[in-house]
Design a protein around this motif. Structure first.
Motif, PDB file in Angstrom:
ATOM      1  N   VAL A  16       0.845  -1.250   0.060  1.00 45.95           N
ATOM      2  CA  VAL A  16       0.130  -0.155  -0.092  1.00 45.95           C
ATOM      3  C   VAL A  16       0.656   1.241  -0.023  1.00 45.95           C
ATOM      4  O   VAL A  16       1.623   1.575   0.968  1.00 45.95           O
ATOM      5  CB  VAL A  16      -0.942  -0.013   1.331  1.00 45.95           C
ATOM      6  N   ASP A  37      -5.524   1.468  -8.276  1.00 48.71           N
ATOM      7  CA  ASP A  37      -5.646   2.678  -7.679  1.00 48.71           C
ATOM      8  C   ASP A  37      -6.880   2.459  -6.683  1.00 48.71           C
ATOM      9  O   ASP A  37      -7.782   2.282  -7.259  1.00 48.71           O
ATOM     10  CB  ASP A  37      -5.654   3.916  -8.528  1.00 48.71           C
ATOM     11  N   ILE A  38      -6.563   2.697  -5.420  1.00 51.59           N
ATOM     12  CA  ILE A  38      -7.720   2.686  -4.509  1.00 51.59           C
ATOM     13  C   ILE A  38      -8.573   3.833  -4.661  1.00 51.59           C
ATOM     14  O   ILE A  38     -10.025   3.661  -4.331  1.00 51.59           O
ATOM     15  CB  ILE A  38      -7.233   2.668  -3.095  1.00 51.59           C
ATOM     16  N   TYR A  39      -8.264   4.807  -5.478  1.00 52.61           N
ATOM     17  CA  TYR A  39      -9.329   5.933  -5.633  1.00 52.61           C
ATOM     18  C   TYR A  39      -9.964   5.553  -6.954  1.00 52.61           C
ATOM     19  O   TYR A  39     -11.005   6.206  -7.437  1.00 52.61           O
ATOM     20  CB  TYR A  39      -8.468   7.190  -5.842  1.00 52.61           C
ATOM     21  N   ALA A  81      -2.465   4.207  -2.975  1.00 50.53           N
ATOM     22  CA  ALA A  81      -3.271   4.942  -1.893  1.00 50.53           C
ATOM     23  C   ALA A  81      -3.111   6.255  -1.626  1.00 50.53           C
ATOM     24  O   ALA A  81      -3.667   7.045  -0.786  1.00 50.53           O
ATOM     25  CB  ALA A  81      -3.282   4.009  -0.682  1.00 50.53           C
ATOM     26  N   PHE A 101      -1.552  10.404   2.631  1.00 53.44           N
ATOM     27  CA  PHE A 101      -2.382   9.264   2.686  1.00 53.44           C
ATOM     28  C   PHE A 101      -3.617   9.287   3.880  1.00 53.44           C
ATOM     29  O   PHE A 101      -3.173   9.796   5.070  1.00 53.44           O
ATOM     30  CB  PHE A 101      -1.604   8.038   2.992  1.00 53.44           C
ATOM     31  N   ALA A 105      -8.399   5.935   2.955  1.00 57.93           N
ATOM     32  CA  ALA A 105      -7.957   5.466   2.074  1.00 57.93           C
ATOM     33  C   ALA A 105      -7.021   4.187   2.229  1.00 57.93           C
ATOM     34  O   ALA A 105      -7.044   3.155   1.618  1.00 57.93           O
ATOM     35  CB  ALA A 105      -6.969   6.210   1.111  1.00 57.93           C
ATOM     36  N   ILE A 106      -6.408   4.303   3.398  1.00 55.33           N
ATOM     37  CA  ILE A 106      -5.468   3.071   3.978  1.00 55.33           C
ATOM     38  C   ILE A 106      -6.367   2.283   4.276  1.00 55.33           C
ATOM     39  O   ILE A 106      -6.002   0.805   4.195  1.00 55.33           O
ATOM     40  CB  ILE A 106      -4.406   3.696   5.235  1.00 55.33           C
ATOM     41  N   ASN A 108      -9.455   1.482   3.427  1.00 56.41           N
ATOM     42  CA  ASN A 108      -9.919   0.809   2.060  1.00 56.41           C
ATOM     43  C   ASN A 108      -8.931  -0.198   1.452  1.00 56.41           C
ATOM     44  O   ASN A 108      -9.198  -1.157   0.682  1.00 56.41           O
ATOM     45  CB  ASN A 108     -10.547   1.801   1.000  1.00 56.41           C
ATOM     46  N   SER A 109      -7.721   0.361   1.436  1.00 55.07           N
ATOM     47  CA  SER A 109      -6.559  -0.307   0.774  1.00 55.07           C
ATOM     48  C   SER A 109      -6.219  -1.970   1.467  1.00 55.07           C
ATOM     49  O   SER A 109      -6.154  -2.988   1.033  1.00 55.07           O
ATOM     50  CB  SER A 109      -5.323   0.209   0.895  1.00 55.07           C
TER      51      SER A 109
END
Length: 700
Positions: A16, A37-39, A81, A101, A105-106, A108-109
């Motif tokens: 991540v 890409d987590i986004y 992330a 970060f 986002a972390i 979700n990753s």
């Protein structure tokens, strides 16, 4: 580890970070198609090399160029992330300072990594703020599902972890490690945040001058021939992640918490002894992480078998047999990890019996009394040691102060044809010989054929003889214990185990005299509680002892006045008791013999000169078939077994020759011996033992 095929193959390592270069040959064929890409809008390749470099430290290919990753066969799940538009991309030593970060986002990753089969999650990122409940819950879910996590300690050179690291440890609940950095001399890096008040889950790894920069998938070397090296706790973390991936491949039963515990327990202890505020638990030691930890046992068995212990010691009848065996097997450690090992190096040969010391090393007084129908005899330690008073013997106060009974016997004539003898610290064989008035010349070194082949101590014995016309029928028995050799005795004492095991025997013999020929034929059944003809094996083998049937033949002939020829033979058959690891056909054959020539009145009216040639009991054939694990399935947590033959026949053969004299001298009793022992203890390579012995005693 790599030579053993442990490359991380089949294990997914989630990185991540700021993405990855998907075209890099270092990850060819091993970049998970789930990388993203987590986004969800920018693609997996990020604005800088940080994520790529971190992934290389963990998993770069073994392709003879550039960097070699710790788990170079693992699959990389790259999850970008970084917050959109937060990275400056200035390629600094630690570019994460230019990227942001968010906890969401972390989190979700991490959830995404777990959902896509990641066993290891690497977070080479951090910050000064504590994590949110959203991220804490994601970490807890990952660890509870069996995932291992590692987080970089940070590069501020602080004496304590920042709030991000501290709260991540709390959320990890035993399945997360904080990675600090050391240099090539294993000194903590100046830039690395220390463990501080949180040493329990802090582990250091190499984080200084880590290779390298790549351009277009190739190692970048400038015009002067130099490559750029990077430093930071960001690159210590993926080394720990790679080590975790190696463990996960080798031992697929391990949870993330167990991997964490193994890496911390096996760490090289740096700094102050034990967990400390600088190095935490120490420095990553991958080799030690692949060694058994805690109690070990033969795979599939419950009794522990520490590999540092001796696993067995031969008896004197087996001599050097253990020097030639191999015992490959599988053992499991505290974590259920299976390891191949060969137990032959933990087997000890029999200890050589100091026969000369046994003959001369005691100071003994004898006390005897008797009548036509009863007799008593006692052997008393006369070395002046303080011992218990023996009032029942009616010894004087002075004698009782210094005496200690070593052996005693009582013989009673129950009827004109029946006699009973009982003894303390004396074997039944001697009692039976006395009841039938068997003649046996006295030797210091060479024993009779009635050798049991083991180090044995007798507690109590009896013999009952009844005359049936010209025949004599003797029933005898004894109980005692086998004595464990020193190497195994110490290990047993350290574990609070018994250092000797029970042994008992019951015998039946017929004897008759034919003119000048004396004969005796006997059978003796010997039951050993846990030993095998005196050999002791570690309780981890689960052996249940053995039974031995001895057949004995004794002959004595007087061809002329004052001359006697004697011969004796013992044949033994030993069978092991049924046990889970004992295979069919586990039995031994053994034998012993002696030949005597004696003359009374050789130099004086009542002296004796005798010659004996003998062989102590020796295993002549057979062995133990052990059913030992040959493979271990992590799917079923069960072993496959193969039979291994433990041949217990020694390569040597001890032969003893002794010329002995016994008689009266200088107002006392004297004995002299000239002896020679060929291959002592049944060791083929052992030099001969020979010498002269003299013993004289007189009561004042």
């Amino acid at each position: 580890m790599w030579a053993g095929g442990r490359t991380g193959a089949g294990v997914t390592v989630a990185v991540v970070d700021t993405g990855i270069d998907p075209d890099s040959p270092e990850f060819a064929g091993r970049l998970s198609p789930a990388s993203k890409d987590i986004y969800g809008t920018r693609g997996v390749e990020g604005p800088d090399d940080h994520g790529t470099l971190v992934a290389m430290v963990a998993a770069a290919a073994r392709d003879n160029t550039g960097i070699l990753g710790m788990a170079w066969g693992s699959t990389v799940l790259a999850i970008r992330a970084d917050e959109p538009n937060s990275c400056g991309g200035d390629n600094a030593a630690d570019p994460t300072t230019d990227c942001a970060f968010t906890d969401t986002a972390i989190a979700n990753s991490i959830d995404y990594a777990v959902a896509n089969g990641a066993k290891v999650v690497n977070l080479s990122l951090g910050g000064p703020d504590p994590i949110t409940s959203r991220l804490s819950a994601a970490v807890r879910r990952a660890v509870d599902s069996g995932v291992f996590m590692v987080v970089a300690a940070g590069n501020e050179g602080l004496p304590e972890l920042e709030a991000f690291g501290r709260t991540m440890v709390d959320a990890g609940n035993g399945g997360l490690i904080i990675a600090g950095s050391v240099g090539e001399s294993y000194i903590i890096s100046d830039f690395s945040n220390r463990a501080g008040a949180n040493p329990t889950y802090y582990l250091a790894a190499r984080g200084e001058r880590i290779c390298c920069t790549y351009e277009n998938g190739q190692l970048y070397v400038d015009a002067d021939g130099f490559a750029y090296l990077f430093s930071g706790t960001s690159f210590a973390a993926p080394q720990i992640a790679g080590a975790a991936a190696l463990l996960a491949q080798a031992f697929p039963n391990l949870t993330g918490r167990q991997i964490t515990d193994i890496l911390l327990r096996s760490a090289f202890d740096a700094g102050a002894s034990g967990p400390d505020a600088v190095y935490g638990r120490g420095i990553l030691d991958v080799f030690r992480a692949f060694q058994p930890l805690g109690a070990t046992a033969i795979a599939g068995q419950t009794a522990s078998l520490p590999l540092g212990d001796g696993t067995g010691v031969a008896s004197t009848a087996m001599g050097d047999a253990f020097a030639r065996v191999r015992l490959p097997t599988i053992v499991t450690d505290e974590y259920g990890r299976a390891f191949s090992t060969d137990l032959s190096g933990t087997l000890a040969s029999a200890e050589l019996q100091p026969r000369l010391y046994g003959a001369l090393g005691q100071q003994v007084r004898s006390v005897a009394a008797g009548s036509e129908r009863a007799s008593m005899a006692f052997s008393i330690d006369a070395r002046g040691r303080q011992g218990p008073r023996i009032a029942a013997l009616r010894l004087s106060e002075e004698d009782a102060e210094q005496a200690r009974v070593l052996a005693a016997q009582v013989a009673v004539q129950l009827s004109p044809r029946t006699e009973l003898a009982m003894a303390y610290r004396q074997g039944a064989d001697g009692l039976a010989a006395q009841l039938r008035d068997a003649e046996r010349p006295a030797f210091m070194i060479a024993g009779t054929s009635r050798d049991t082949g083991m180090l044995e101590g007798t507690d109590a014995a009896f013999a009952l003889r009844h005359r049936l016309g010209d025949w004599g029928l003797t029933v005898s028995g004894e109980s005692g214990s086998t004595v464990t050799a020193a190497s195994v005795r110490h290990a047993a004492e350290m574990r609070g185990r018994r250092v000797d095991e029970d042994v008992a025997s019951l015998g039946l013999a017929l004897d008759r005299r034919f003119g000048e020929l004396d004969t005796a034929l006997g059978l003796t059944w010997t039951a050993e509680d846990r030993t095998v003809l005196g050999a002791r094996f570690h309780e981890g083998f689960g052996l249940e002892g053995s039974d031995t049937l001895f057949m004995d033949l004794d002959l004595g002939w007087r061809p002329a006045d004052r001359w006697r020829l004697g011969a004796s033979w013992r044949q033994g058959f030993t069978t092991l008791a049924d046990a889970p690891l004992v295979g069919a056909g586990s039995r031994l054959a053994s034998n012993a013999w002696a030949l005597d020539l004696a003359r009374t009145g050789a130099f004086a009216p009542n002296d004796t000169l005798a010659l004996r040639l003998s062989q102590p009991l020796r295993v002549s054939g057979g062995g133990v078939n052990l059913l030992l694990p040959s493979d271990w399935s992590y799917e079923t947590l069960s072993a496959s077994y193969a039979e291994h033959r433990l041949d217990l026949t020694p390569s040597g053969r001890e032969l003893i020759g002794e010329l002995a004299w016994r008689g009266a001298l200088w107002g006392g009793d004297a004995g002299a011996s000239l002896f020679y022992r060929h291959q002592p203890g049944h060791f083929a390579g052992r030099p001969a033992d020979h010498g002269v012995a003299f013993r004289w005693g007189r009561r004042f």
